[in-house]
Design an enzyme around this catalytic site. Sequence first.
Site, PDB file in Angstrom:
ATOM      1  CB  CYS A 119      -0.950   0.007   1.197  1.00  0.00           C
ATOM      2  SG  CYS A 119      -2.358   1.138   0.970  1.00  0.00           S
ATOM      3  CB  CYS A 121      -1.997   4.782   3.413  1.00  0.00           C
ATOM      4  SG  CYS A 121      -1.856   3.224   4.299  1.00  0.00           S
ATOM      5  CB  CYS A 129      -4.552   3.711  -0.416  1.00  0.00           C
ATOM      6  SG  CYS A 129      -4.956   3.547   1.332  1.00  0.00           S
ATOM      7  CE  LYS A 195      -7.746  -1.530   4.269  1.00  0.00           C
ATOM      8  NZ  LYS A 195      -6.409  -1.056   3.834  1.00  0.00           N
ATOM      9  NE  ARG A 205      -7.341   4.687   8.932  1.00  0.00           N
ATOM     10  CZ  ARG A 205      -8.564   4.942   8.511  1.00  0.00           C
ATOM     11  NH1 ARG A 205      -9.268   5.907   9.095  1.00  0.00           N
ATOM     12  NH2 ARG A 205      -9.092   4.274   7.507  1.00  0.00           N
ATOM     13  NE  ARG A 217      -6.555   5.780   4.049  1.00  0.00           N
ATOM     14  CZ  ARG A 217      -5.736   5.533   5.050  1.00  0.00           C
ATOM     15  NH1 ARG A 217      -6.055   4.622   5.950  1.00  0.00           N
ATOM     16  NH2 ARG A 217      -4.593   6.182   5.169  1.00  0.00           N
ATOM     17  CD  GLU A 233     -14.513  -4.886  -4.371  1.00  0.00           C
ATOM     18  OE1 GLU A 233     -13.370  -5.230  -4.688  1.00  0.00           O
ATOM     19  OE2 GLU A 233     -15.000  -3.779  -4.693  1.00  0.00           O
ATOM     20  CE  LYS A 248      -7.087  -3.890   7.850  1.00  0.00           C
ATOM     21  NZ  LYS A 248      -5.873  -3.279   7.275  1.00  0.00           N
ATOM     22  CE1 TYR A 312      -1.136  -5.058  14.735  1.00  0.00           C
ATOM     23  CE2 TYR A 312      -3.508  -5.393  14.652  1.00  0.00           C
ATOM     24  CZ  TYR A 312      -2.363  -4.836  14.137  1.00  0.00           C
ATOM     25  OH  TYR A 312      -2.429  -4.053  13.016  1.00  0.00           O
TER      26      TYR A 312
END
Length: 326
Positions: A119, A121, A129, A195, A205, A217, A233, A248, A312
Amino acid sequence: MEPFYRGRRLRKNAAIRSMIRETRLSSEDFVLPIFVVEGENIKEEIPSLPGIYHYSVDRLDEIASQMEQTGVPACILFGIPDHKDSCGTAASDPEGVVQQAMRRLRQLSPDLYIIGDVCMCEYTDHGHCGILNARGEVLNDATLPHLAAIALSYAEAGADMVAPSDMMDGHIAALRRTLDDAGFENVAIMGYSAKYASAYYGPFREAAHSAPAFGDRKSYQMDPANGREALREMQADLDEGADILMVKPALAYLDVLKEGSTQFNLPFAAYNVSGEYAMLKLAVEKGLMNESVIPETLTAIKRAGAKLIITYFALEAAEKLKKGEW
């Protein structure tokens, strides 16, 4: 009285519950996001993501060792460069921070599966992006060559897989063509297929220094209200050559994950994003829920159809599973 169903017979004790359990977590389910920054001797905790750090390339030995010890087989890399410009040129620099990190991780852990998030961004001074026109609109087709260049630089640096997260139309085909033409036909592509323009990305972010300088976005990420559009998609990414499809965020879109994994004969990933992680961490810290909410959440994502869970929690979860605590 006629016999009736007694589900409790098979919930009587831990032994039988374990024997018939339908969904099991494993360290092999997890992909660990890693944030890499320029500089030396840097390991700094990210305030909005407790337990998650910014690493400089020379400190990656610590995270590589943790992954090896806990059995987490894969990572996805995000770079935070010192230099940003309107075209995100640092993203495809062969000596960029992610490219250096890939080479270093390959030295440290030859069997580690390395994924590069593709990406712009984090690398653009405007935080969007792609390439902008004079009105500040993201230009879809003008962005594709830049994304392809990033993917190629990752492949050259040793990536096993690239994952375009930009949500440009036609990006999977552009990357596949570029990689194949350069002899990297065995580098896989994971599409951020569904997404959504989600509020759950807030802590990321901050971590990636990637918030848009203006606007949002919503013109290229998906409307959270739409489910059938996600299937279109996914079909587009499949047709263009994606090897894995992703949803996501994960938790608010488990219905999308379930529907997609049922309809398409392709492995699915789900991104247990920063906001989801931060919420659960805070809830446990404040005593609002106990720690079992974490494996419950990760199990729900796997049960809904994810073969890979980008999370995470990867190291923490793998360690708990290894010790038999979950």
